[in-house]
Design an enzyme around this catalytic site. Structure first.
Site, short mmCIF file in Angstrom:
data_model
loop_
_atom_site.label_atom_id
_atom_site.label_comp_id
_atom_site.label_asym_id
_atom_site.label_seq_id
_atom_site.Cartn_x
_atom_site.Cartn_y
_atom_site.Cartn_z
N ASP A 1 0.88 -1.19 0.00
CA ASP A 1 0.00 0.00 0.00
C ASP A 1 0.92 1.24 0.00
OD1 ASP A 1 0.88 -0.50 2.65
OD2 ASP A 1 -0.81 0.63 3.50
N ASP B 1 6.86 1.07 2.34
CA ASP B 1 6.61 0.11 1.25
C ASP B 1 7.61 0.36 0.13
OD1 ASP B 1 3.40 -0.79 1.74
OD2 ASP B 1 3.99 1.15 2.51
N VAL C 1 2.60 -6.33 2.84
CA VAL C 1 3.08 -5.30 3.78
C VAL C 1 2.07 -4.15 3.84
CG1 VAL C 1 5.50 -5.96 3.55
CG2 VAL C 1 4.56 -4.23 2.01
N HIS D 1 9.14 -0.26 8.65
CA HIS D 1 8.44 -1.53 8.91
C HIS D 1 8.54 -2.55 7.77
CE1 HIS D 1 6.43 0.66 12.17
NE2 HIS D 1 6.10 1.59 11.30
N ASP D 2 8.04 -2.14 6.59
CA ASP D 2 7.81 -3.11 5.50
C ASP D 2 9.12 -3.71 4.98
OD1 ASP D 2 5.23 -2.40 5.88
OD2 ASP D 2 5.07 -1.16 4.09
C1 BDR Z 1 2.33 -0.42 8.53
O1 BDR Z 1 1.35 0.60 8.31
C2 BDR Z 1 1.65 1.32 7.15
O2 BDR Z 1 1.41 2.67 7.34
C3 BDR Z 1 3.10 1.05 6.84
O3 BDR Z 1 3.34 1.13 5.45
C4 BDR Z 1 3.30 -0.34 7.39
O4 BDR Z 1 2.98 -1.30 6.43
C5 BDR Z 1 2.93 -0.19 9.89
O5 BDR Z 1 1.95 -0.28 10.86
CA CA Z 2 2.70 -0.73 4.11
#
Ligand code: BDR
Ligand code: CA
Length: 326
Positions: A9, A14, A133, A251-252
């Site tokens: 997304d 990402d 992700v 994160h991703d």
């Molecule tokens: C996740 O939420 C999204 O905003 C980020 O891309 C990640 O995948 C983290 O909580």
């Molecule tokens: Ca994401």
């Protein structure tokens, strides 16, 4: 070599995940599916195309996925804003409506992402991993339309959920919260699931000095990742400061890193994970039974509670400093 379908997304983190997957010699990206999440589907698709084109991987197909979560928007007041537009205070906004890359000239494929997922998995020898992700809408829809895919998916490496860490409400992580029913369907699928929750991604939060190291390499991927680290750090330092305030989670990219080097995830617990879909104050919460209190519950996920931050930084630097295609 890991053969993967990436589901995104896009979104700044990402974007780093996509760049790592495309640049890694250990990963073959069969296709990238977009989904509603950080922004609406038209934005996340355009952003995905921008990243792919920026690095010259025009041969990797992008498929537009689901515009709406499965059902969460149907109940009045359950989700106030749709599509999601980011934090109320613009200075905390780490994604923007569009990524700061040239507008894409390449286009997404004609087929819907859900069709691509079903066709690709059904035609495979069971050797394909799915790496979502973003919210799990596309994956859950594919499982509902063709449940047989569950027997043929090698594994699903999910960035989502949280055991003790949250980010969008007091109890929930963003990807699970956007589409809780989809998350529940995937968690109940019987597939091998590696869950990369906030507990792991926060432990792997990267130092903002990594951006300096990246710029020295002079590659397009490192340049853009450095920009993202700095933008995200500026947002996170007020919105959700990490224990070490000089670090920021990407994160991703951690989920993708696991496909390159499994040691990047640590403290992995095989246990039962459920998702609250009640629409109450814990809506979208991932309930991880790490202490194994429910003796009846069957384990359904390998939940990473920790991560090796140094290894993650090294993998990011090494993968993104590879010369791009053009
Ligand atoms: C996740 O939420 C999204 O905003 C980020 O891309 C990640 O995948 C983290 O909580
Ligand atoms: Ca994401």
């Amino acid at each position: 070599m890991e053969r993967i379908i990436l589901d995104v997304d896009t979104g700044t983190d990402d974007a780093v995940a996509i760049m790592m997957a495309l640049q890694s010699e250990d990963i073959e990206v069969l296709g990238i599916c977009s989904v509603n999440g950080n922004r609406g589907i038209d934005n996340t698709t355009e952003n995905t195309l921008r990243v792919v084109e920026y690095l010259g991987y025009d041969n990797v197909p992008v498929y537009k996925g689901c515009r709406f979560p499965m059902v969460v928007t149907l109940t009045p007041n359950r989700r106030e804003c749709f599509p999601y537009k980011g934090p109320k205070d613009p200075k905390d906004n780490v994604h923007g409506d569009y990524l700061e890359l040239p507008a894409a000239t390449i286009k997404e494929q004609k087929d819907h992402a859900v069709k691509f997922i079903i066709d690709t998995i059904m035609a495979s020898d069971g050797d394909i991993s799915i790496v979502p992700v973003g919210p799990l809408t596309n994956i859950a829809m594919a499982m509902r339309i063709e449940p047989e895919i569950c027997k043929k998916i090698k594994q699903i490496v999910i960035m989502g959920g949280g055991y003790r860490e949250t980010n969008i409400t007091a109890t929930a992580e963003f990807n699970f919260w956007i589409d809780p029913e989809a998350a529940k369907i995937v968690m109940q699928s019987g597939c091998k699931i590696i869950l990369v929750p906030l507990d792991a991604t926060h432990k792997a939060a990267v130092s903002k000095d990594l951006a300096k190291e990246m710029r020295k390499t002079g590659t397009k991927a490192c340049d853009y990742a450095a920009e993202i680290i700095e933008t995200r750090w500026n947002g996170y330092k007020t919105w959700q400061p990490m224990e070490d305030v000089n670090t920021v989670p990407i994160h991703d990219a951690l989920a993708v890193s696991y496909l390159i080097n499994k040691d990047v995830l640590q403290n992995i617990v095989y246990t039962h994970v459920d998702v609250d879909i009640s629409g109450g104050i814990s809506d979208g919460q991932s309930v991880c039974d790490v202490e194994k209190r429910d003796k009846e519950a069957m384990p359904n996920a390998y939940v990473a509670l920790g991560a090796d931050k140094n290894l993650f930084e090294q993998l990011m630097l090494k993968t993104l400093s590879k010369k791009e295609r053009k």
